[in-house]
Design an enzyme around this catalytic site. Structure first.
Site, PDB file in Angstrom:
ATOM      1  N   GLY A  36       0.829  -1.202   0.000  1.00 37.50           N
ATOM      2  CA  GLY A  36       0.000   0.000   0.000  1.00 37.50           C
ATOM      3  C   GLY A  36       0.857   1.243   0.000  1.00 37.50           C
ATOM      4  O   GLY A  36       1.813   1.359   0.768  1.00 37.50           O
ATOM      5  N   GLY A  38      -0.530   4.481   0.224  1.00 37.73           N
ATOM      6  CA  GLY A  38      -1.341   5.607   0.656  1.00 37.73           C
ATOM      7  C   GLY A  38      -0.604   6.389   1.727  1.00 37.73           C
ATOM      8  O   GLY A  38       0.633   6.335   1.822  1.00 37.73           O
ATOM      9  N   SER A  39      -1.352   7.080   2.573  1.00 40.93           N
ATOM     10  CA  SER A  39      -0.723   7.878   3.631  1.00 40.93           C
ATOM     11  C   SER A  39       0.150   7.024   4.535  1.00 40.93           C
ATOM     12  O   SER A  39       1.282   7.393   4.877  1.00 40.93           O
ATOM     13  CB  SER A  39      -1.806   8.570   4.466  1.00 40.93           C
ATOM     14  N   CYS A 196     -12.190   8.840   8.959  1.00 34.24           N
ATOM     15  CA  CYS A 196     -12.503  10.188   9.428  1.00 34.24           C
ATOM     16  C   CYS A 196     -13.998  10.333   9.713  1.00 34.24           C
ATOM     17  O   CYS A 196     -14.751  10.911   8.921  1.00 34.24           O
ATOM     18  CB  CYS A 196     -12.057  11.248   8.437  1.00 34.24           C
ATOM     19  N   CYS A 374      -9.478  14.639  14.659  1.00 30.60           N
ATOM     20  CA  CYS A 374     -10.476  14.945  13.640  1.00 30.60           C
ATOM     21  C   CYS A 374     -10.700  16.450  13.630  1.00 30.60           C
ATOM     22  O   CYS A 374     -11.356  16.988  14.523  1.00 30.60           O
ATOM     23  CB  CYS A 374     -11.783  14.217  13.944  1.00 30.60           C
TER      24      CYS A 374
END
Length: 446
Positions: A36, A38-39, A196, A374
């Protein structure tokens, strides 16, 4: 003449680097394989490389491989900003190969099967790749098709249905919000795990503020339909958000889970504890259900729910026989909110423990406390910065300087709008950003 020679040398160097990376990616065995990009994947791959180098035990170029067939890498937190008319969606993506440095091998394939007993993975082309340590950072999948009528509605420009949860649809959110002059705007959140979990209402608050600022507030009613029992999982922030909702006249229907969309009739159907209910809408913003990737479900490294089963403190696999398997981010079983901020706290812990296992045979004293954040947009120029850890206990970074973080503030808004995107592209995915610790790499007791 010197300038021409310099340019030629640079072109030659880049070409050599590309040839070398291609050669490294053709290997069948690596010290570390990260699945992966991603982030989580980019962050952890760079941090692991940097950790060995800083200890004077640098890995060879190409010892770490990243597996991901994606053409682009996306800054997903930016999609809310696109939906609010604050960013162009093109700013939220970059070519993946441009983000992977030459000392990391990039294998442009996805994994078809995990085979931890032989310390290997099989790619979609059938290629078998072996590893000494495996880090899984695949993220999760968005299950659009589980809501009948949703995909058709998202593809229809006149449906009034949109979502910030994909690159292809996030700009439609702003188009729909800005075009609405009167009617009923509904914003949904599914029951269960999503990435999120505050995002479904972030875009709702931005729409509310947009209508107030443009004189449409009395003509557009806004309602929040959520499959969850409250506004937010952490009571402190939930209470503040509910008070804000009541103050602004925003309706709420809790334990209402979207199960189908009829775009032709402009009706949304929700499942409740008492049955189903049909609701008319003019604008419908959908946060779709999500879950683990199909490749993980039923795999030897996943738990019964399909998440990679790791120790919540060390991020090492819970099965002692799979001690060379690690995971972070959305694909992991870590019992915390799935956010990019969580990754910034998880990555240095995983890095330190993996390095220690390789170096000494045992994990270090690095433990993840469940930190996540968040940034809850509450309008243009205001943001409530929710930060918390395991047990849904607040863990705030700025309260001693700026006061209670349950109070929306302008400073937090600009962190979300401008600072975080800058830090993400320039530091986080390069392994040089450590969340609440900033640019200072955390140290741990051995």
């Amino acid at each position: 003449m010197l300038a021409l020679r310099s340019k030629a040398l640079m072109r030659s160097s880049r070409a050599a680097a590309r040839r070398w990376v291609s050669t490294a990616a053709d290997k069948d065995k690596f010290k570390v394989v990260v699945v992966g990009a991603g982030s989580g994947g980019l962050t952890i791959a760079n941090q692991i490389y940097n950790r060995f180098k800083s200890a004077g035990k640098a890995l060879n170029e190409g010892d770490i491989a990243i597996l991901d067939a994606a053409e682009y890498h996306y800054y997903q937190p930016g999609w809310t900003l696109v939906g609010a008319g604050l960013k162009n969606k093109d700013d939220t993506r970059r070519r993946l190969d441009s983000l992977i440095p030459p000392h990391l091998a990039h294998i442009a394939e996805n994994v078809k099967a995990f085979e931890p007993k032989s310390s290997s993975v099989t790619t979609t082309s059938g290629r078998k790749i072996s590893y000494e340590n495996l880090v899984v950072a695949t993220g999760l999948q968005t299950n659009w098709s589980t809501i009948p009528g949703l995909e058709k509605a998202l593809a229809d420009p006149a449906s009034g249905v949109s979502s910030i949860y994909s690159y292809n649809t996030c700009d439609k959110v702003w188009t729909d919000i800005d075009a609405l002059r009167s009617g009923k705007a509904i914003f949904t959140q599914p029951a269960g795990v999503i990435k999120c979990a505050g995002a479904p209402q972030k875009i709702m608050w931005m729409a509310w503020d947009r209508y107030q600022r443009t004189g449409r507030g009395d003509n557009v009613s806004i309602d929040f339909y959520t499959g969850m029992p409250s506004m937010f999982s952490v009571k402190k922030y939930s209470d503040a958000l509910n008070a804000l909702r009541q103050e602004r006249g925003v309706g709420a229907s809790f334990q209402h889970n979207l199960v189908s969309v009829n775009a032709d009739a402009h009706k949304a159907t929700f499942k409740t504890p008492d049955g189903t209910v049909d609701v008319d809408y003019t604008l419908l913003h959908v946060s779709p259900p999500m879950g683990p990737l199909e490749v993980l479900k039923g795999s030897p490294i996943a738990d019964e729910a399909g998440w990679v089963s790791v120790d919540k403190a060390t991020l090492r696999h819970t099965n002692p026989e799979l001690g060379n398997v690690w995971a972070l981010g959305d694909c992991s079983s870590l019992p915390t909110s799935k956010t990019a901020a969580a990754i910034t706290a998880q990555a240095p812990v995983l890095t330190e423990n993996l390095f220690s296992v390789v170096d000494t045979g045992k994990v270090a004293g690095a433990e993840y406390d469940g930190y996540t954040s968040c940034p809850l947009l509450t309008g243009y120029g205001k943001l409530m910065l929710a930060e918390f850890k395991y047990g849904l206990e607040p863990k705030e970074s700025f309260s001693s300087y700026l006061g209670d973080q349950a109070i929306p503030r302008t400073a937090y808004y600009y962190l979300k709008k401008d600072f975080f995107p800058y830090v993400y592209w320039n530091h986080m995915v390069k392994g040089n950003w450590f969340g609440s610790a900033g640019f200072v790499q955390p140290t741990y007791n051995q």
